[in-house]
Design a protein around this motif. Structure first.
Motif, PDB file in Angstrom:
ATOM      1  N   GLY A 100       0.806  -1.204   0.000  1.00 50.18           N
ATOM      2  CA  GLY A 100       0.000   0.000   0.000  1.00 50.18           C
ATOM      3  C   GLY A 100       0.843   1.259   0.000  1.00 50.18           C
ATOM      4  O   GLY A 100       1.878   1.326   0.676  1.00 50.18           O
ATOM      5  N   GLN A 101       0.404   2.274  -0.760  1.00 48.77           N
ATOM      6  CA  GLN A 101       1.138   3.522  -0.871  1.00 48.77           C
ATOM      7  C   GLN A 101       0.362   4.685  -0.232  1.00 48.77           C
ATOM      8  O   GLN A 101       0.707   5.140   0.842  1.00 48.77           O
ATOM      9  CB  GLN A 101       1.426   3.833  -2.349  1.00 48.77           C
ATOM     10  N   ARG A 102      -0.717   5.139  -0.884  1.00 50.53           N
ATOM     11  CA  ARG A 102      -1.458   6.293  -0.388  1.00 50.53           C
ATOM     12  C   ARG A 102      -2.954   6.065  -0.536  1.00 50.53           C
ATOM     13  O   ARG A 102      -3.420   5.480  -1.524  1.00 50.53           O
ATOM     14  CB  ARG A 102      -1.068   7.567  -1.152  1.00 50.53           C
ATOM     15  N   ALA A 103      -3.713   6.544   0.440  1.00 50.84           N
ATOM     16  CA  ALA A 103      -5.171   6.482   0.362  1.00 50.84           C
ATOM     17  C   ALA A 103      -5.657   7.525  -0.639  1.00 50.84           C
ATOM     18  O   ALA A 103      -5.061   8.595  -0.787  1.00 50.84           O
ATOM     19  CB  ALA A 103      -5.791   6.733   1.729  1.00 50.84           C
ATOM     20  N   PHE A 104      -6.751   7.205  -1.333  1.00 49.48           N
ATOM     21  CA  PHE A 104      -7.274   8.131  -2.334  1.00 49.48           C
ATOM     22  C   PHE A 104      -8.801   8.113  -2.345  1.00 49.48           C
ATOM     23  O   PHE A 104      -9.452   7.214  -1.796  1.00 49.48           O
ATOM     24  CB  PHE A 104      -6.742   7.799  -3.730  1.00 49.48           C
ATOM     25  N   ILE A 105      -9.367   9.119  -2.995  1.00 50.47           N
ATOM     26  CA  ILE A 105     -10.785   9.159  -3.319  1.00 50.47           C
ATOM     27  C   ILE A 105     -10.895   9.287  -4.827  1.00 50.47           C
ATOM     28  O   ILE A 105     -10.093   9.992  -5.459  1.00 50.47           O
ATOM     29  CB  ILE A 105     -11.504  10.322  -2.603  1.00 50.47           C
ATOM     30  N   VAL A 106     -11.832   8.585  -5.425  1.00 52.34           N
ATOM     31  CA  VAL A 106     -11.989   8.601  -6.876  1.00 52.34           C
ATOM     32  C   VAL A 106     -12.711   9.874  -7.307  1.00 52.34           C
ATOM     33  O   VAL A 106     -13.800  10.178  -6.819  1.00 52.34           O
ATOM     34  CB  VAL A 106     -12.768   7.364  -7.357  1.00 52.34           C
TER      35      VAL A 106
END
Length: 220
Positions: free
Chosen positions: A80-86
């Motif tokens: 895992g790298q970074r949390a995101f929102i689409v």
């Protein structure tokens, strides 16, 4: 505001930043996605499909292909790298079979509350003690909420809520509140186990007369 256009892999899991996850790839479109990632920057997004909401997820780095089967299936490992929102979701296009989208990476404010750090450490120790797993947990000087979140019995929905929190202080608070609610239940469970062991000389339980399968039960 950092954005990126990446392949998207909807799965009913939550991957935290820095977490290593093994995946079995068997669908043709995702085998294509892996091959495309190998030719590029090795990044794609795991879109957490939780309660039919497919908006948040985590970008992951393809660390290794551990095994390729004769039919093309693969065992891979990602981190895992970074949390995101689409921001924008694109369905399949002629050049690819898998989905992709424009994602906005969540801010990740790592400022901590030192009192909360100490409280979280204490609650985690108490949690593992309540499960009779005292020697199973070790801390560095400052444990990260994502780093310990998947060890604390969070449900899929709770992991999803933790992923969406953009400040470490907020994530600390979330885990502390979870542990405050969970520890008493764990203690009650272990107390029940101890009582059962104390009564271990009972090998059989009388649950009443067996039901005669030929006896008509009737309906209300």
């Amino acid at each position: 505001m950092l954005q990126s256009y990446i392949p998207l892999f909807p799965l009913k899991i939550v991957v935290f930043p820095s977490e290593k996850v093994n995946l079995h790839i068997f669908e043709r479109k995702y085998k294509q996605m892996v091959h495309d990632c190998l030719r590029g920057d090795r990044l794609f997004g795991i879109l957490s499909a939780v309660d039919n909401e497919k908006m948040y997820g985590t970008s992951v780095y393809l660390r290794a292909i551990n095994k390729v089967y004769p039919d093309g299936r693969m065992d891979i490992q990602v981190m895992g790298q970074r949390a995101f929102i689409v921001e924008e979701f694109d369905e399949v296009k002629t050049s690819r079979e898998y989905s992709a989208g424009l994602v906005r990476y969540l801010d990740n404010d790592m400022e901590v509350d030192e009192d909360k750090v100490l409280e979280l450490k204490e609650k985690v120790r108490e949690f593992f003690q309540s499960l009779e797993m005292v020697g199973r947990v070790e801390f560095n000087q400052q444990p990260k909420a994502f780093g310990i979140g998947h060890y604390l019995g969070l449900s899929l929905e709770q992991k999803y809520e933790l992923l969406k929190i953009e400040e470490e202080k907020g994530r600390q608070h979330y885990l502390i509140e979870h542990l405050k609610a969970t520890i008493p239940i764990a203690k009650q469970f272990n107390e029940a186990k101890r009582r059962i062991r104390m009564n271990g000389h009972y090998k059989y339980f009388d649950l009443g007369d067996p039901i005669d399968p030929d006896f008509p039960m009737g309906e209300n």
